[in-house]
Every structure is written in structure tokens, then in C-alpha cells.
Design a protein around this motif. Structure first.
Motif, PDB file in Angstrom:
ATOM      1  N   ASP A  51      -4.276   2.506   6.210  1.00  0.00           N
ATOM      2  CA  ASP A  51      -3.100   1.657   5.999  1.00  0.00           C
ATOM      3  C   ASP A  51      -1.964   1.939   6.964  1.00  0.00           C
ATOM      4  O   ASP A  51      -0.813   1.590   6.696  1.00  0.00           O
ATOM      5  CB  ASP A  51      -2.594   1.809   4.559  1.00  0.00           C
ATOM      6  N   GLU A  52      -2.265   2.562   8.103  1.00  0.00           N
ATOM      7  CA  GLU A  52      -1.254   2.780   9.122  1.00  0.00           C
ATOM      8  C   GLU A  52      -1.826   2.413  10.482  1.00  0.00           C
ATOM      9  O   GLU A  52      -2.941   2.811  10.824  1.00  0.00           O
ATOM     10  CB  GLU A  52      -0.794   4.244   9.116  1.00  0.00           C
TER      11      GLU A  52
ATOM     12  N   LEU B 293       3.617  -3.128   2.054  1.00  0.00           N
ATOM     13  CA  LEU B 293       2.621  -4.178   1.826  1.00  0.00           C
ATOM     14  C   LEU B 293       1.770  -3.887   0.600  1.00  0.00           C
ATOM     15  O   LEU B 293       1.473  -4.785  -0.199  1.00  0.00           O
ATOM     16  CB  LEU B 293       1.730  -4.308   3.066  1.00  0.00           C
ATOM     17  N   HIS B 294       1.382  -2.629   0.418  1.00  0.00           N
ATOM     18  CA  HIS B 294       0.454  -2.268  -0.659  1.00  0.00           C
ATOM     19  C   HIS B 294       1.141  -1.803  -1.939  1.00  0.00           C
ATOM     20  O   HIS B 294       0.510  -1.756  -2.995  1.00  0.00           O
ATOM     21  CB  HIS B 294      -0.494  -1.165  -0.176  1.00  0.00           C
TER      22      HIS B 294
ATOM     23  N   HIS C 169       3.091   2.010  12.632  1.00  0.00           N
ATOM     24  CA  HIS C 169       3.540   1.049  11.620  1.00  0.00           C
ATOM     25  C   HIS C 169       2.852   1.381  10.303  1.00  0.00           C
ATOM     26  O   HIS C 169       1.625   1.428  10.225  1.00  0.00           O
ATOM     27  CB  HIS C 169       3.209  -0.390  12.009  1.00  0.00           C
TER      28      HIS C 169
ATOM     29  N   ASP D 135      -3.301  -6.874   8.405  1.00  0.00           N
ATOM     30  CA  ASP D 135      -2.054  -6.374   8.961  1.00  0.00           C
ATOM     31  C   ASP D 135      -2.302  -5.618  10.267  1.00  0.00           C
ATOM     32  O   ASP D 135      -1.484  -5.693  11.194  1.00  0.00           O
ATOM     33  CB  ASP D 135      -1.347  -5.463   7.959  1.00  0.00           C
ATOM     34  N   HIS D 136      -3.422  -4.899  10.360  1.00  0.00           N
ATOM     35  CA  HIS D 136      -3.766  -4.246  11.633  1.00  0.00           C
ATOM     36  C   HIS D 136      -3.907  -5.286  12.751  1.00  0.00           C
ATOM     37  O   HIS D 136      -3.465  -5.059  13.880  1.00  0.00           O
ATOM     38  CB  HIS D 136      -5.081  -3.466  11.497  1.00  0.00           C
TER      39      HIS D 136
ATOM     40  N   ARG E 253      -0.430  -6.344  13.854  1.00  0.00           N
ATOM     41  CA  ARG E 253       0.454  -5.321  14.411  1.00  0.00           C
ATOM     42  C   ARG E 253      -0.058  -4.663  15.686  1.00  0.00           C
ATOM     43  O   ARG E 253       0.744  -4.183  16.503  1.00  0.00           O
ATOM     44  CB  ARG E 253       0.672  -4.215  13.362  1.00  0.00           C
TER      45      ARG E 253
ATOM     46  N   GLN F 101       1.979   0.571   6.294  1.00  0.00           N
ATOM     47  CA  GLN F 101       1.798  -0.575   5.407  1.00  0.00           C
ATOM     48  C   GLN F 101       2.218  -0.273   3.965  1.00  0.00           C
ATOM     49  O   GLN F 101       1.831  -0.998   3.047  1.00  0.00           O
ATOM     50  CB  GLN F 101       0.324  -1.008   5.420  1.00  0.00           C
TER      51      GLN F 101
ATOM     52  N   ALA G  80      -5.038  -4.694   4.420  1.00  0.00           N
ATOM     53  CA  ALA G  80      -4.882  -3.672   5.466  1.00  0.00           C
ATOM     54  C   ALA G  80      -5.455  -4.163   6.789  1.00  0.00           C
ATOM     55  O   ALA G  80      -4.828  -4.045   7.847  1.00  0.00           O
ATOM     56  CB  ALA G  80      -5.563  -2.374   5.040  1.00  0.00           C
TER      57      ALA G  80
END
Length: 339
Positions: free
Chosen positions: A11-12, A35-36, A30, A50-51, A54, A32, A47
Motif C-alpha cells: 500500500d505504498e 485510501l484504505h 506515496h 492507486d499504484h 501514482r 495509501q 491498492a
């Protein structure tokens, strides 16, 4: 050699540029968490998406920070596993695409090897052999490192990882997600003398861990109280102390069994100050050296991937045309890093 590192295992979204001669040139991350947070945990599909959003902007921003262009890179490294397969595929696909378009070599990096080598980013004097404690949301491992790339797992959790236990206990205490930092903050207000929880699996031989019984102890203790803010703080303190003691006892045992005099600790949970202090005490009493990454390099990050990837690229390791992404991947399956 200048290497771009890409981290998208969970998640990053992390990106970094590492230079073999000048060290870390730039890194960006970044998270997340926002978001979660409404879901109380990581949603894999969100996840991955979003990757995708970003990663490319982060790559360009990190290169700008480093004062470089894509054409000035000498290699690409990406996290290939273990992790969420969809998230991993984002970084793997971008990493391979960049390498192919630039005509540069690409290497797949083991996420846990990245964590394990993170202390070397700031402590170049650290060399094998050493004992490594890897503690994160998904992993709890004691690893014997005789040489870079050659790892032997001495002990691991038979149920929840320590970071997972922190998150679940935090949820019981109504602290939300992510639980680890919130629980550590709450524990500072706790009475250390009120509750004492068991140190699981420390009274039997071996180096494995278990935290499921400790979670049950928290749940039962909470049910017997009025669940006031002070009750929760006292429970959080007792839980954190039990975890820190358990990790310290196992590390002391592993140092004695292996005869090693260097202890490395890494992973997201390693940012916990109580755990860091307890490990420092172990090192001092055992006559060992302790190496810890700074907190920003404890969590998932691109810097550790760029560094580990640089070492493997310098050793001549390269990926073929196939994109590598593995949800599960043993550290013991890795090849040694030899020039």
C-alpha cells in the motif's frame, strides 16, 4: 552505476535513485493510508489502481530531485515479491517497460531482502555475518546472514505477523487503521504495572513466534474492564511490552545459538521506539552491535529496492524477457550476491 528502484508490493508507492558511488540521490514515497482507512485494512484492488495512478509521476519527480533524466540511468530494479500480486505487477510492468525502452538491464528484487539490507544505506561498515530480525505487517522472521544473498531462516511466526497483531489489537481498542503508530502513542499513557501479558513461546526451545494467544489475552482483559480511555492505555502498554520482550528474548537466544555479534533489525514495526530500545539493551548485554534503519526506511520504500537492485546488477544479475511477480517467495531461494 545509477539505479532506479520501484516499490509497489502493498500500500505504498516508493521510488528512489541510488548511485553506487554517491549513495542515495533521491527518494519519494506515496502512502495509501487515507485510501484504505475507511475499510479498516488494505483493499488489494484499490491498492493496485492507486499504484497505477501514482507511479509514473513519482518516477519523474524523483528523477527531477536527483537532477537526472531517464537516459542517465544504468539500470532498473523493482520489487517482484512477496506481496499483493496485482500491486506487484504494476511495478514489475513499469520496471520492465522502462528497461526495454532505455536498453538498460532490469533486476527483480525480493521485498524482504530490501528491508534486510536497508540499514546498509546509512551504515556501509555493516558486513556479514549478522543476525537479522525482520518485523512488518506481513512478516516476522529471524534470519542468519552469512553473506549477502545467502539467507537461512532461523525462526518465524506460526500465525500472525507482529505488525498484523498490532493492527488487530489496535482495532479491538478502537484505534482505527493503521494500528501500530496509534497503539504506540496510546501506550505512552499506560500504567506499566497494571497488567502483565504472557511472552508467548519464550519458555520453550526454538526461535519461532506466535502472537494469536497474546491477542486473545488482550480481548479477554478488555472484556473484564470498563473500557475507559485509561483501561485501553494500560492494555496497549501491556501488549506492547509483551511484544517487545518476546522479540528481545528470541533475538538474545538467536545471538547465543549462532555466536553472531551483530544484530540488524528492519521492517515497519522496527519504527516502534519501545522495540528499538529493547533490542538495544539486548545488543549491549550480549556484547553485540545493533544496526537500525532510520524510521523512514523501516516502512516500505524505493530506496531499499534501488540499493538491493544495485548490488545485484553490479554482481551481473539480470532478468530475461519474462516479468517476475510472486505473491510468495522464500528468502532462502535467492542466489548469493557475488561480484
Amino acid at each position: 552505476m545509477r539505479v532506479l528502484g520501484i516499490e509497489t508490493s502493498c500500500d505504498e508507492t516508493g521510488v528512489a535513485v541510488y548511485d553506487a558511488h554517491r549513495g542515495l540521490l533521491a527518494h519519494r514515497l506515496h502512502s495509501q493510508v487515507a485510501l484504505h482507512a475507511p475499510y479498516g485494512g488494505i483493499v488489494p484492488e484499490l491498492a493496485s489502481r492507486d499504484h497505477i495512478r501514482r507511479l509514473t509521476p513519482l518516477i519523474h519527480a524523483t528523477l527531477d530531485d536527483a537532477g537526472l533524466t531517464l537516459s542517465q540511468l544504468d539500470g532498473i530494479a523493482y520489487t517482484a515479491g512477496p506481496g499483493l500480486i496485482g500491486a506487484l505487477l504494476v511495478g514489475a510492468s513499469v520496471g520492465h517497460s522502462l528497461a526495454w525502452s532505455l536498453g538498460r538491464p532490469v533486476v527483480a528484487v525480493h521485498h524482504l531482502e530490501g528491508h534486510l539490507l536497508a540499514p546498509l544505506l546509512e551504515s556501509p561498515a555493516l558486513t556479514p555475518p549478522f543476525l537479522a530480525l525482520l518485523i512488518s505487517g506481513g512478516h516476522t522472521l529471524l534470519v542468519e546472514v552469512r553473506e549477502l544473498g545467502r539467507y537461512r531462516i532461523l525462526g518465524e511466526s506460526i500465525d500472525d505477523a507482529v505488525g498484523e497483531a498490532f493492527d488487530k489489537v489496535a482495532k479491538m481498542l478502537g484505534l482505527g487503521y493503521p494500528g501500530g503508530p496509534a497503539l504506540e502513542k496510546l501506550a505512552r499513557a499506560g500504567d506499566p504495572a497494571r497488567f502483565r501479558f504472557p511472552r508467548p513461546m519464550t519458555e520453550r526451545p526454538g526461535l519461532d513466534f506466535s502472537f494469536s494467544g497474546l491477542k486473545t489475552c488482550v480481548m479477554n482483559t478488555l472484556a473484564k474492564t470498563a473500557a475507559t480511555d485509561q483501561d485501553k492505555a494500560d492494555i496497549a502498554r501491556a501488549f506492547q511490552e509483551a511484544v517487545a520482550d518476546t522479540l528481545a528474548i528470541k533475538c538474545r537466544r538467536a545471538l547465543r545459538q549462532t555466536g553472531l555479534k551483530t544484530l540488524v533489525a528492519a521492517g515497519g514495526v522496527c519504527a516502534n521506539q519501545t522495540i528499538r530500545q529493547r533490542l538495544q539493551t539486548v545488543a549491549e548485554t550480549e556484547g553485540a552491535r545493533l544496526f537500525l534503519p532510520r524510521p523512514e526506511f523501516c516502512t516500505d520504500n524505493g530506496a531499499m529496492i534501488a540499493f538491493a537492485g544495485c548490488l545485484r546488477l553490479q554482481a551481473g544479475q539480470r532478468e530475461g524477457l519474462a516479468i517476475q511477480a510472486r505473491a510468495r517467495w522464500s528468502l532462502e531461494a535467492l542466489a548469493p550476491i557475488r561480484s
